[in-house]
Enzyme design. Structure first.
Site, short mmCIF file in Angstrom:
data_model
loop_
_atom_site.label_atom_id
_atom_site.label_comp_id
_atom_site.label_asym_id
_atom_site.label_seq_id
_atom_site.Cartn_x
_atom_site.Cartn_y
_atom_site.Cartn_z
N PHE A 156 0.83 -1.21 0.00
CA PHE A 156 0.00 0.00 0.00
C PHE A 156 0.87 1.26 0.00
O PHE A 156 0.62 2.20 -0.75
CB PHE A 156 -0.91 -0.02 1.22
N CYS A 157 1.91 1.26 0.84
CA CYS A 157 2.78 2.44 0.94
C CYS A 157 3.52 2.70 -0.37
O CYS A 157 3.65 3.86 -0.79
CB CYS A 157 3.78 2.27 2.08
N ILE A 158 4.00 1.65 -1.01
CA ILE A 158 4.70 1.81 -2.29
C ILE A 158 3.79 2.46 -3.32
O ILE A 158 4.20 3.36 -4.05
CB ILE A 158 5.21 0.44 -2.80
#
Length: 365
Positions: free
Chosen positions: A210-212
């Site tokens: 998700f962060c990427i």
């Protein structure tokens, strides 16, 4: 009561006691009272002046296209803009969902619900035919790239297929919709609004996929913002803080899906990796996600207000970081603001303590 709640309560009590202690002194000393009243008057004047200078967009005939309107931010924003007089094209993954039915219940005649799967090219082009129908004359005032999914689990537990799936929706879906909509946005000198998140500025353990995708959306937004400047098009990034539990990503019903996903991780991960991290590692992470869902903001209002401002304010900012959470402050957003001022090792330690409380990884012998 957890540690954060305890600390918040102690801070509140400390401030309360300080006010009680210094109030008689403030009242007794005329100069101090005048100074405080002057500061309050200046603050009030600044707020009033900003309000008076606020220039709103005339919604008449302006079209806003929003993806991911089945629930959460997209659904709430679509309904609010509809009430403000904008023509709204609301893309829903499932046109038969409760959220889609709520949108279709609008009686203004300005709400148009369309099926949209941002990973399906046929679905995208069918949806764009509807957008073209409304925008070929005046253009498209705003596109809000809101469709998104999340995935949880450490990097060694997350499959390449899952990384591709998250990027396909959160990043490539937004890029494709934006590219198709840009001719209409340029015509209206409108704006592109990308939903990123605090996860676009702070990468958390156990949330790498998700962060990427959020970091990538940030890069996409930065490049597009500069490229669109000659055309008078604004590119705006909105970063909700701790709101996962108030959306379809980590609300009560989604937590069941997360549990199923973690069960699948246990079954699909190599035994050597499971042994290295410890048998209770995934169980602990699942408990932490459950706690996170309970500590998030209970209302979407602040984020939806930021989305509304991005659409309706002629002088809107280019980036919004919206605090969330049910505590006194949003820890993730505090960590983001602290990052430039503390050593990387200190910051890593703070992130680890915030996101990995109680997790024990077995050392490799």
């Amino acid at each position: 009561m957890d540690v954060k709640q305890f600390c918040s309560l102690q801070i509140f009590e400390l401030v309360y006691l300080l006010v009680l202690a210094f109030l008689p002194f403030v009242v007794a000393v005329r100069e101090v009272t005048i100074a405080i009243l002057t500061v309050l008057a200046i603050g009030t004047a600044v707020v009033v002046i900003r309000y008076l200078l606020l220039r709103r967009v005339d919604p008449e005939g302006r079209v806003v296209f929003i993806s991911g309107c089945d629930s959460g931010f997209g659904n709430a924003c679509a309904r609010r803009l509809d009430l403000h007089g904008y023509t709204v094209i609301a893309g829903c993954l499932n046109a038969g969902s409760e959220g889609a039915a709520l949108l279709q219940a609008s009686t203004t005649g300005r709400m148009h619900v369309v099926s949209l799967d941002v990973t399906d090219e046929d679905s995208v082009f069918q949806c764009m035919a509807k957008v073209k129908e409304f925008c070929q004359n005046k253009g498209l005032w705003a596109i809000i790239n809101n469709a998104g999914i999340a995935s949880f689990g450490d990097i060694e537990f997350t499959s390449m297929e899952k990384y591709r799936q998250v990027l396909e929706v959160n990043l490539l879906g937004s890029i494709q919709l934006t590219k198709l909509c840009l001719p209409y946005v340029r015509k209206a000198k409108g704006r592109v609004i990308n939903m990123s998140g605090a996860s676009g500025l702070l990468s958390a353990p156990g949330q790498s996929a998700f962060c990427i995708s959020c970091f990538a959306v940030e890069a996409f937004s930065d490049a597009l913002r500069i490229e669109m400047q000659p055309f008078g098009v604004k590119v705006i990034t909105i970063r909700p803080g701790n709101y996962l539990g108030a959306t379809g990503i980590l609300n009560k019903s989604a937590c069941g899906k997360v549990k199923t996903e973690f069960d699948q991780l246990k079954n699909s991960t190599d035994q050597e990796v499971l042994n290295a991290y410890g048998t209770k590692h995934l169980d602990t992470q699942l408990e932490q996600l459950s706690d996170l869902s309970k500590s998030t903001a209970s209302s979407l209002v602040n984020v939806v207000t930021a989305m509304e401002n991005a659409v309706t304010n002629l002088s809107s900012g280019s980036q919004y970081l919206v605090d969330g959470g049910s505590q006194l402050f949003d820890v993730s957003n505090i960590l983001i603001k602290l990052r430039p001022f503390v050593p990387a090792s200190w910051h890593d330690s703070l992130v680890s303590k915030n996101f990995r409380q109680g997790t024990t990884v077995q050392a490799v012998q």
